[in-house]
Design an enzyme around this catalytic site. Structure first.
Site, mmCIF file in Angstrom:
data_model
loop_
_atom_site.group_PDB
_atom_site.id
_atom_site.type_symbol
_atom_site.label_atom_id
_atom_site.label_comp_id
_atom_site.label_asym_id
_atom_site.label_seq_id
_atom_site.Cartn_x
_atom_site.Cartn_y
_atom_site.Cartn_z
ATOM 1 N N TRP A 1 3.835 -12.840 1.452
ATOM 2 C CA TRP A 1 4.015 -11.547 2.128
ATOM 3 C C TRP A 1 3.025 -11.384 3.274
ATOM 4 O O TRP A 1 3.352 -10.795 4.307
ATOM 5 C CB TRP A 1 3.913 -10.415 1.117
ATOM 6 N N ASP B 1 -1.506 -3.734 2.857
ATOM 7 C CA ASP B 1 -0.251 -3.668 2.110
ATOM 8 C C ASP B 1 -0.605 -3.575 0.631
ATOM 9 O O ASP B 1 -1.070 -4.532 0.030
ATOM 10 C CB ASP B 1 0.583 -4.924 2.403
ATOM 11 N N LYS C 1 7.473 -0.894 -7.150
ATOM 12 C CA LYS C 1 6.677 -1.563 -8.175
ATOM 13 C C LYS C 1 6.035 -0.542 -9.122
ATOM 14 O O LYS C 1 6.199 -0.620 -10.331
ATOM 15 C CB LYS C 1 5.558 -2.394 -7.535
#
Length: 357
Positions: free
Chosen positions: A101, A168, A192
């Site tokens: 990511w 992030d 999440k």
């Protein structure tokens, strides 16, 4: 019905209490005779929900008043683009490469200027968190990924920099306490720890927002969302509604401190099996960088891993296969995954080892 042992990496387990609440009022929200998904986002009922969700976030995360809270569609992948579009205003942008990511975020940054790796853990297949950084003069910001879902690593503490910091936090927001003032902008996909897919929480220092590039399309500018309370266009109403309920649930559990303790206990159940297996299970991440959210491990062969996942599925365990890019096994023990679910997996792992040694 029998609930699955849900270890999906995202979208992920939701608190059962939250799902039941949403189910009970799905046809009639707040006595309106309408579902939340049917009503105007300009209505008084939605306005109250919207404001309360921001206030719950502010209190649970201890967000100072000089930080803006925004709800944005498009997922974390759009944030890779938006952060660079708005803030890559100098010669360079720096990214700490701790996995897939982070690399994707860096790839988006290249559309807006030169980028570089301030540090990388690629030399050891992203099994650790770098602690030495090279920041060049003329750097717009440094981008971090707080938790790496694929490799199972997580910052225990965050490094300090003399340039703005963007982070992030999609896979560990509200799983533990962080000092929001250490960051100029935080973004997190909800799917999440906060709710369903469909909304990203963005927390940004107002002074940092003022430095953003202005010559951008309307919907790529953070200023559009900040100036219009995330209501310039129709927001993802249902996702925000579910975030609201999840935040109430976190508060009811005892807040972030209680959630942190529970997450540590859950992860320990599984890591203890890995560490006590005499090498039958091999953890991917070094111990000092282990994630409490994503527990990654391998067995002796890919064939054995495939069998472990298949037998686990037959026993009710969902989502324990590793990411398609790296293989192995993974248990994602996000906030809403019960302690009992992690205990059940630990017991299954012990039984599987006894049967296959």
């Amino acid at each position: 019905m029998q609930r699955a042992y849900n270890f999906n990496a995202g979208p992920s387990a939701m608190p059962l209490e939250v799902l039941r609440e949403a189910q009970a009022e799905f046809l009639n929200y707040a006595g309106t005779g309408m579902s939340i998904i049917e009503m105007s986002h300009r209505s008084a009922e939605y306005a109250a929900l919207h404001a309360e969700t921001k206030e719950l976030l502010r209190r649970l995360l201890e967000i100072p008043n000089d930080y803006e809270i925004m709800f944005i569609q498009g997922g974390g992948s759009t944030q890779f683009l938006m952060t660079a579009a708005n803030f890559h205003t100098k010669k360079y942008a720096a990214y700490v490469n701790t996995g897939v990511w982070a690399k994707k975020a860096m790839a988006e940054g290249k559309f807006f200027g030169e980028v570089y790796e301030a540090a990388s853990s690629a030399d050891k297949n992203h099994s650790y968190i770098p602690d030495s950084f090279n920041i060049k003069d003329g750097t717009s910001y440094v981008h971090l990924t707080s938790n790496n879902t694929i490799y199972g690593t997580e910052y225990r503490s965050f490094p300090k920099f003399d340039v703005p910091v963007i982070c992030d936090m999609s896979s560990d927001i509200l799983s533990r306490k962080v000092d929001v003032t250490d960051f100029d902008l935080i973004y997190a996909g909800a799917q999440k720890n906060l709710g369903p897919a469909g909304v990203v929480i963005v927390i940004a220092k107002k002074a940092f927002l003022a430095t953003a590039r202005q010559e951008l399309p309307t919907m790529l500018k953070y200023a559009t969302f900040a100036a219009n309370d995330s209501l310039y266009n129709t927001p993802p109403v249902f996702a925000i509604y579910m975030v609201n309920k999840t935040l109430h649930w976190i508060k009811k559990q005892g807040g972030v401190d209680a959630i942190t303790q529970n997450n540590a206990a859950k992860a320990k159940l599984i890591y203890d099996v890995i560490d006590g297996s005499n090498g039958f299970y091999k953890g991917h991440a070094v111990k000092e960088a282990r994630s409490l959210m994503n527990i990654t491990f391998n067995l002796a062969t890919p064939e054995l891993e495939k069998d472990f996942v298949a037998q686990g599925k037959a026993a009710g365990f969902v989502g324990i296969g590793g990411h398609r890019l790296v293989g192995g096994c993974r248990a994602s023990a996000y906030n809403a995954v019960p302690l009992e679910t992690c205990a059940a997996l630990a017991d299954f792992m012990k039984k599987y080892q006894r049967a296959h040694e």
